[in-house]
Design a protein around this motif. Structure first.
Motif, PDB file in Angstrom:
ATOM      1  N   HIS A  27       0.907  -1.304  -0.036  1.00  0.00           N
ATOM      2  CA  HIS A  27      -0.186  -0.003   0.105  1.00  0.00           C
ATOM      3  C   HIS A  27       0.816   1.242  -0.015  1.00  0.00           C
ATOM      4  O   HIS A  27       0.723   2.134  -0.755  1.00  0.00           O
ATOM      5  N   ALA A  28       1.862   1.309   0.842  1.00  0.00           N
ATOM      6  CA  ALA A  28       2.811   2.351   0.812  1.00  0.00           C
ATOM      7  C   ALA A  28       3.485   2.659  -0.386  1.00  0.00           C
ATOM      8  O   ALA A  28       3.777   3.664  -0.877  1.00  0.00           O
ATOM      9  N   LEU A  29       3.962   1.640  -0.885  1.00  0.00           N
ATOM     10  CA  LEU A  29       4.710   1.744  -2.327  1.00  0.00           C
ATOM     11  C   LEU A  29       3.762   2.320  -3.465  1.00  0.00           C
ATOM     12  O   LEU A  29       3.914   3.038  -4.088  1.00  0.00           O
ATOM     13  N   ARG A  30       2.623   1.623  -3.448  1.00  0.00           N
ATOM     14  CA  ARG A  30       1.491   2.271  -4.594  1.00  0.00           C
ATOM     15  C   ARG A  30       1.215   3.627  -4.124  1.00  0.00           C
ATOM     16  O   ARG A  30       0.746   4.355  -5.378  1.00  0.00           O
ATOM     17  N   THR A  31       1.258   4.166  -3.190  1.00  0.00           N
ATOM     18  CA  THR A  31       0.980   5.448  -2.984  1.00  0.00           C
ATOM     19  C   THR A  31       1.856   6.553  -3.691  1.00  0.00           C
ATOM     20  O   THR A  31       1.771   7.575  -3.751  1.00  0.00           O
ATOM     21  N   HIS A  32       3.090   5.809  -3.811  1.00  0.00           N
ATOM     22  CA  HIS A  32       4.362   6.668  -4.313  1.00  0.00           C
ATOM     23  C   HIS A  32       4.401   6.069  -5.972  1.00  0.00           C
ATOM     24  O   HIS A  32       5.489   6.364  -6.464  1.00  0.00           O
ATOM     25  N   GLY A  33       3.485   5.512  -6.497  1.00  0.00           N
ATOM     26  CA  GLY A  33       3.461   5.340  -7.851  1.00  0.00           C
ATOM     27  C   GLY A  33       4.221   3.848  -8.266  1.00  0.00           C
ATOM     28  O   GLY A  33       4.452   3.559  -9.276  1.00  0.00           O
ATOM     29  N   VAL A  34       4.467   3.015  -7.418  1.00  0.00           N
ATOM     30  CA  VAL A  34       5.060   1.918  -7.513  1.00  0.00           C
ATOM     31  C   VAL A  34       4.119   0.788  -7.900  1.00  0.00           C
ATOM     32  O   VAL A  34       3.104   0.705  -7.128  1.00  0.00           O
ATOM     33  N   GLU A  35       4.398  -0.149  -8.804  1.00  0.00           N
ATOM     34  CA  GLU A  35       3.635  -1.358  -8.905  1.00  0.00           C
ATOM     35  C   GLU A  35       4.145  -2.209  -8.074  1.00  0.00           C
ATOM     36  O   GLU A  35       5.046  -2.920  -8.383  1.00  0.00           O
ATOM     37  N   ALA A  36       3.551  -2.646  -6.923  1.00  0.00           N
ATOM     38  CA  ALA A  36       4.060  -3.527  -5.954  1.00  0.00           C
ATOM     39  C   ALA A  36       3.222  -4.780  -5.783  1.00  0.00           C
ATOM     40  O   ALA A  36       1.897  -4.456  -5.810  1.00  0.00           O
ATOM     41  N   PHE A  37       3.630  -6.085  -5.821  1.00  0.00           N
ATOM     42  CA  PHE A  37       3.021  -7.331  -6.041  1.00  0.00           C
ATOM     43  C   PHE A  37       3.056  -8.107  -4.688  1.00  0.00           C
ATOM     44  O   PHE A  37       4.346  -8.157  -4.168  1.00  0.00           O
ATOM     45  N   VAL A  38       2.216  -8.511  -4.219  1.00  0.00           N
ATOM     46  CA  VAL A  38       1.853  -9.589  -3.103  1.00  0.00           C
ATOM     47  C   VAL A  38       0.899 -10.528  -3.453  1.00  0.00           C
ATOM     48  O   VAL A  38      -0.123 -10.139  -4.056  1.00  0.00           O
ATOM     49  N   ASP A  39       1.306 -11.870  -3.302  1.00  0.00           N
ATOM     50  CA  ASP A  39       0.440 -12.985  -4.118  1.00  0.00           C
ATOM     51  C   ASP A  39      -0.833 -13.115  -3.441  1.00  0.00           C
ATOM     52  O   ASP A  39      -1.641 -13.522  -4.452  1.00  0.00           O
ATOM     53  N   VAL A  40      -1.126 -12.648  -2.302  1.00  0.00           N
ATOM     54  CA  VAL A  40      -2.501 -12.991  -1.775  1.00  0.00           C
ATOM     55  C   VAL A  40      -3.239 -11.609  -1.900  1.00  0.00           C
ATOM     56  O   VAL A  40      -4.445 -11.691  -1.239  1.00  0.00           O
ATOM     57  N   ALA A  41      -2.868 -10.580  -2.485  1.00  0.00           N
ATOM     58  CA  ALA A  41      -3.536  -9.357  -2.314  1.00  0.00           C
ATOM     59  C   ALA A  41      -4.836  -9.549  -3.318  1.00  0.00           C
ATOM     60  O   ALA A  41      -4.857 -10.062  -4.133  1.00  0.00           O
ATOM     61  N   ARG A  42      -5.847  -8.809  -2.719  1.00  0.00           N
ATOM     62  CA  ARG A  42      -7.240  -9.057  -3.468  1.00  0.00           C
ATOM     63  C   ARG A  42      -7.165  -8.340  -4.754  1.00  0.00           C
ATOM     64  O   ARG A  42      -7.586  -8.934  -6.059  1.00  0.00           O
ATOM     65  N   GLU A  43      -6.272  -7.334  -5.034  1.00  0.00           N
ATOM     66  CA  GLU A  43      -6.261  -6.622  -6.373  1.00  0.00           C
ATOM     67  C   GLU A  43      -4.979  -7.138  -6.976  1.00  0.00           C
ATOM     68  O   GLU A  43      -3.752  -6.619  -6.368  1.00  0.00           O
ATOM     69  N   GLY A  44      -4.857  -7.802  -7.850  1.00  0.00           N
ATOM     70  CA  GLY A  44      -3.520  -7.839  -8.544  1.00  0.00           C
ATOM     71  C   GLY A  44      -2.893  -8.965  -8.120  1.00  0.00           C
ATOM     72  O   GLY A  44      -1.673  -9.373  -8.483  1.00  0.00           O
ATOM     73  N   GLY A  45      -3.270  -9.773  -7.181  1.00  0.00           N
ATOM     74  CA  GLY A  45      -2.616 -11.015  -6.352  1.00  0.00           C
ATOM     75  C   GLY A  45      -2.739 -12.292  -7.444  1.00  0.00           C
ATOM     76  O   GLY A  45      -3.167 -12.136  -8.604  1.00  0.00           O
ATOM     77  N   LEU A  46      -2.337 -13.309  -7.094  1.00  0.00           N
ATOM     78  CA  LEU A  46      -2.273 -14.702  -7.903  1.00  0.00           C
ATOM     79  C   LEU A  46      -3.841 -15.087  -7.837  1.00  0.00           C
ATOM     80  O   LEU A  46      -4.647 -14.963  -6.903  1.00  0.00           O
ATOM     81  N   GLY A  47      -4.227 -15.634  -8.923  1.00  0.00           N
ATOM     82  CA  GLY A  47      -5.424 -16.161  -9.112  1.00  0.00           C
ATOM     83  C   GLY A  47      -5.356 -17.583  -8.914  1.00  0.00           C
ATOM     84  O   GLY A  47      -4.631 -18.297  -8.551  1.00  0.00           O
ATOM     85  N   ALA A  48      -6.707 -18.167  -9.284  1.00  0.00           N
ATOM     86  CA  ALA A  48      -6.639 -19.825  -9.245  1.00  0.00           C
ATOM     87  C   ALA A  48      -5.948 -20.491 -10.042  1.00  0.00           C
ATOM     88  O   ALA A  48      -6.050 -19.747 -11.117  1.00  0.00           O
ATOM     89  N   GLY A  49      -5.389 -21.572  -9.995  1.00  0.00           N
ATOM     90  CA  GLY A  49      -4.811 -22.148 -10.987  1.00  0.00           C
ATOM     91  C   GLY A  49      -3.398 -22.710 -10.847  1.00  0.00           C
ATOM     92  O   GLY A  49      -3.133 -22.756  -9.613  1.00  0.00           O
ATOM     93  N   LEU A  50      -2.352 -22.413 -11.653  1.00  0.00           N
ATOM     94  CA  LEU A  50      -0.950 -23.081 -11.429  1.00  0.00           C
ATOM     95  C   LEU A  50      -0.101 -22.071 -10.666  1.00  0.00           C
ATOM     96  O   LEU A  50       0.218 -20.893 -11.225  1.00  0.00           O
ATOM     97  N   PHE A  51      -0.126 -22.116  -9.522  1.00  0.00           N
ATOM     98  CA  PHE A  51       0.513 -21.244  -8.460  1.00  0.00           C
ATOM     99  C   PHE A  51       1.940 -20.892  -9.245  1.00  0.00           C
ATOM    100  O   PHE A  51       2.467 -19.852  -9.270  1.00  0.00           O
TER     101      PHE A  51
END
Length: 91
Positions: A27-51
């Motif tokens: 969240h903090a990185l995104r407020t500064h314009g960074v595309e930050a990825f966390v696998d379990v995040a509701r928005e932009g995380g990994l979906g069902a399937g081949l982890f």
């Protein structure tokens, strides 16, 4: 971020027992314009399937891997949701 520049893509690696710290950092990185990825995040995380494949795809697109160094528990990871400990799964 300066106009015309693409946002930095960061993969956040964390211990499951510290998922909230990873989400807070995202969240903090995104407020500064960074595309930050966390696998379990509701928005932009990994979906069902081949982890493993999804994870490798995200890593390949990331410019930076940021590792959260947190205190280790005295025993093995035991996720509250009962999910398998992915650190012990083979690819």
């Amino acid at each position: 971020m300066l106009p015309g520049l693409k946002p930095l893509r960061v993969f956040i690696s964390y211990r499951r027992t510290h998922v909230q710290a990873a989400l807070d950092l995202q969240h903090a990185l995104r407020t500064h314009g960074v595309e930050a990825f966390v696998d379990v995040a509701r928005e932009g995380g990994l979906g069902a399937g081949l982890f493993q494949k999804q994870l490798m795809d995200v890593l390949a697109r990331s410019q930076v891997v940021l590792v959260l160094v947190t205190p280790a528990p005295s025993g093995p990871d035991t996720p509250e949701d009962g999910d398998a400990n992915r650190a012990h799964l083979s690819s």
